[in-house]
Scaffold this active site. Structure first.
Site, short mmCIF file in Angstrom:
data_model
loop_
_atom_site.label_atom_id
_atom_site.label_comp_id
_atom_site.label_asym_id
_atom_site.label_seq_id
_atom_site.Cartn_x
_atom_site.Cartn_y
_atom_site.Cartn_z
CG ASP A 226 -0.25 -0.01 2.58
OD1 ASP A 226 0.95 -0.43 2.47
OD2 ASP A 226 -0.88 -0.26 3.43
CG HIS A 227 3.59 2.70 2.95
ND1 HIS A 227 2.60 1.69 3.49
CD2 HIS A 227 3.75 3.50 3.79
CE1 HIS A 227 2.21 2.22 4.51
NE2 HIS A 227 2.99 3.16 4.97
CG ASP B 261 2.31 1.57 9.22
OD1 ASP B 261 2.91 1.80 8.27
OD2 ASP B 261 1.65 2.46 9.97
NE ARG C 132 3.15 9.67 12.38
CZ ARG C 132 3.55 8.37 12.20
NH1 ARG C 132 4.28 7.81 11.27
NH2 ARG C 132 3.36 7.63 13.49
CB SER D 229 7.37 6.09 10.75
OG SER D 229 8.16 4.78 10.43
NE ARG E 253 9.59 6.09 8.21
CZ ARG E 253 9.26 7.39 7.64
NH1 ARG E 253 10.26 8.37 7.65
NH2 ARG E 253 7.95 7.55 7.37
C1 MIC Z 1 4.19 6.50 8.08
O1 MIC Z 1 3.10 6.82 8.26
O2 MIC Z 1 5.01 7.15 8.51
C2 MIC Z 1 4.54 5.18 7.61
C3 MIC Z 1 5.11 5.40 6.29
O3 MIC Z 1 3.38 4.43 7.56
C4 MIC Z 1 5.32 4.63 8.61
C5 MIC Z 1 6.18 3.17 8.20
C6 MIC Z 1 7.27 3.42 7.36
O4 MIC Z 1 7.83 4.32 7.65
O5 MIC Z 1 7.32 2.82 6.41
C7 MIC Z 1 4.71 3.99 10.00
O6 MIC Z 1 3.91 4.81 10.31
O7 MIC Z 1 5.32 3.22 10.94
FE1 SF4 Z 2 -0.04 4.97 4.80
FE2 SF4 Z 2 1.46 5.51 7.21
FE3 SF4 Z 2 -0.17 7.24 5.94
FE4 SF4 Z 2 -1.25 5.51 7.15
S1 SF4 Z 2 -0.15 6.87 8.15
S2 SF4 Z 2 -1.89 6.14 5.10
S3 SF4 Z 2 0.08 3.73 7.03
S4 SF4 Z 2 1.69 6.40 5.16
#
Ligand code: MIC
Ligand code: SF4
Length: 644
Positions: free
Chosen positions: A64-65, A119, A379, A535, A537
């Site tokens: 999905d990313h 995630d 975010r 995140s 990550r």
């Molecule tokens: C995000 O919302 O920052 C992400 C991208 O979903 C991350 C995961 C990632 O960095 O791949 C998260 O929320 O953990």
């Molecule tokens: Fe995707 Fe992270 Fe955004 Fe949710 S917050 S839509 S998991 S990138």
């Protein structure tokens, strides 16, 4: 003494430790989820463990990313994940099926079960009464292999909801109000439990919006009871058999109580650049806008989309505004198409995006320079949208849609009467985009497909007894993982290539960091409070590891990032006296000796600032297990050592 809702689930899954806040506990994990941006690493780690089949009740991998495929990298990653899943017993949700958290809530989440996901927004599952926690990929890999998941036993915060939301005031405003009161670090070390009469007035998707964005409080997770509303939702998903009623005991004792009267809430927005910088629409005042993005795992449910379509119907998006909409799942998109709501959106001029994270993680739709963008996401960290000086406001779908039409920040309560928006009796179910794994006996027939973008992850060395290194970077408070290891369309395709992605490490703060760190060979990072928020990550730990970072000394850490540092073998330290932060400058040389014995038993270590000629104390607040892990040089080394 009675138990709170999450204490009940923890108790049912407790493998080690005692349920005393602050102590390390180990819990059994029933389900896992991964997404593609963290998944490639998680599956490489899972492979390295050598476990043939996952041992969880259900593990699902979502794509999905990284769905913008502007080169071979993302598509190669998808094929790698798909083939690993097929072989090792994991369900594979294909690109197009939707955002992991939305789909997991719809199709797989089960009240009372434990879920960890690579995630940070995994707590979305708390909307149906799951104990759903965001974790680093390595922790998820271990859980898939049947290993225990360790957390610090959290304190429990009760959020007592009374009253009922006024028309056009949304679940998003509830979580924005919680963020306004508690801040982005107010939830660290805590689980947020929602109770009270007001709970009944909220549908499952609304509850999920609240638990999803609870991640922005830094909380371990957030959770709602599983009640008749949950049963109705699961029944509508043709999964009534998964329902189990669950609530806190009447005499449960909480560590903190927050009271929110839903009837008193007004439309809110989180202003740039932090989810807790919350103001009411009235406080912000008249503001022209350039862009509106609706979607993300926070606000992309059918209910959200039906409200948006209702507001847009028969109107035209303001000429100065670009509106994009990404429905959260194939189920949502399909049902919008079937009932005509999609057509209302298209007709109004919305740019319909695929069911994926999209703009939320900077995969397209970056705003214009200095552009003001209203987003229904969770975010708004600086630069996350892909435009460094983009001004991102986080709002509800109702507010976003009303503003897209007027061209300025608009209180949705000016829209007039609100019809009753109800969930359908039955959702349209078609899981044809979820590929099941092959049976165990056919495992060997599946070839794992590795493209050239899949590079091995950096292996850390066992800890040395002395660190004598310069401070390669000094940063301030609330540094996010989007600062440490930025995402976006250009960088995300490198998630399975640590040497390459490391070139962007801390680029938002200091473009020279990468070269400086490499030149120094080994170094230490100095930071303020809530370091590593955001995140899950693990790249935010693996890139510094690759660049030679040995220790990070800060005022305080965010939970998942600290766990990721330990998993990578980087020592997390906090200032015993926060005032010492001010006395250290970038490029100061710091010396630590006798590390092995200190790491194994002491909580405090004396560090010498060789450049300035003074000593200061740091705290090493780790569990026994974490100390062993650090000594071994991270979780993989530790697992190898302990399984010998
Ligand atoms: C995000 O919302 O920052 C992400 C991208 O979903 C991350 C995961 C990632 O960095 O791949 C998260 O929320 O953990
Ligand atoms: Fe995707 Fe992270 Fe955004 Fe949710 S917050 S839509 S998991 S990138």
């Amino acid at each position: 003494m009675g138990l709170t809702l999450s204490q009940k689930i923890i108790k049912n899954h407790l493998v080690s430790g005692e349920m005393i806040p602050g102590q390390e506990i180990g819990i059994k994990i029933d389900q896992t989820l991964t997404q593609d941006a963290t998944g490639t690493m998680a599956y490489l780690e899972f492979e390295a463990m050598g476990v043939p089949r996952v041992k969880t009740e259900k593990s699902v991998a979502y794509i999905d990313h990284n769905t913008l495929q502007s080169g071979f990298e993302n598509a190669d990653d998808h094929r790698f994940i798909g083939s690993v899943c097929k072989k090792h017993g994991i369900y594979f949700s294909r690109p197009g099926n939707g955002i992991c958290h939305q789909v997991h809530l719809e199709r797989f989440g089960v009240p009372g079960k434990t879920l960890i996901g690579s995630d940070s927004h995994t707590p979305t599952g708390g909307g149906i009464g799951m104990l759903a926690i965001g974790a680093g990929g390595m922790d998820v890999a271990v859980a898939m292999g049947g290993g225990t998941y360790y957390i610090t036993c959290p304190k429990i915060v009760k959020v007592e909801l009374t009253g009922k939301l006024q028309p056009w005031v949304a679940a998003k405003d509830v979580i924005l109000e919680v963020l306004r009161r508690l801040s982005v670090k107010g939830g660290v070390g805590k689980i947020i439990e929602y109770t009270g009469e007001g709970v009944k007035t909220l549908s499952v998707p609304e509850r999920a919006t609240i638990t999803n964005m609870g991640a922005e409080l830094g909380a371990t997770t957030s959770i709602f009871p599983s009640d008749e509303t949950t049963r109705e939702f699961l029944k509508a998903q043709k999964r009534e058999q998964d329902f189990a009623p669950l609530e806190a005991d009447a005499d449960a004792v909480y560590d903190e109580v927050v009271e929110i009267n839903l009837s008193e809430l007004v439309p809110l927005a989180a202003c740039p650049h932090s989810p807790d910088n919350v103001k009411s629409v009235a406080e912000i005042g008249e503001m022209k806008i350039d862009q509106v993005c609706i979607g993300s795992c926070t606000n992309s449910s059918l209910l959200d989309m039906l409200k948006v379509a209702y507001i847009l119907k028969g109107k035209t998006v303001h000429p100065d505004v670009s509106l994009s909409i990404a429905p959260g799942s194939k189920q949502v998109l399909n049902m919008l198409a079937a009932c005509g709501a999609l057509s209302d959106m298209i007709d109004a001029g919305a740019r319909i995006l695929e069911s994926a994270c999209g703009p939320c993680i900077g995969m397209g739709q970056s705003p214009n320079s200095g552009g003001i963008s209203l987003r229904t996401f969770n975010r708004n960290f600086e630069g996350r949208s892909g435009t460094k000086d983009g001004q991102i406001y986080l709002v509800s779908p109702e507010l976003a849609a009303a503003s897209a039409l007027s061209g300025k920040l608009t209180d949705p309560r000016t829209l007039g009467d609100m019809p009753d928006f109800e969930l359908p009796e039955f959702f349209t179910i078609n899981d044809n985009m979820v590929v099941p794994p092959v049976d165990e006996e056919l495992m060997d027939t599946v070839e794992v497909l590795r493209g050239p973008n899949i590079k091995p992850f950096p292996v850390s060395e066992a800890m040395s007894d002395e660190i004598n290194a310069k401070c390669s970077l000094k940063v301030g408070d609330n540094i996010t993982t989007d600062h440490i290891m930025p995402a976006g369309a250009k960088i995300l395709p490198l998630r399975s290539n640590i040497p390459k992605i490391s070139e962007y490490c801390f680029a938002v703060c200091d473009e020279k960091f990468h070269d400086r760190a490499l030149e120094l060979g080994k170094s230490i990072i100095i930071g303020g409070s809530n370091y590593g928020q955001g995140s899950s990550r693990e790249h935010a730990a693996l890139a510094p590891l690759y660049l030679g970072v040995k220790a990070v000394i800060v005022k305080s850490f965010a939970r998942i990032h600290m766990a990721n540092l330990i998993n990578a073998g980087i020592i997390p330290m906090t200032f015993a006296n926060e005032a010492d932060y001010d006395k250290i400058d970038q490029m100061d040389e710091l010396k630590m000796t006798n590390l092995k014995s200190v790491i194994l038993k002491d909580n405090e270590l004396t560090v010498t600032n060789v450049t300035k000629g003074f000593d200061f104390k740091v705290k090493i607040d780790l569990s026994e297990r974490q100390r062993e892990m650090i000594k071994a040089g991270g979780l993989l080394n530790y697992t190898k050592e302990t399984s010998k």
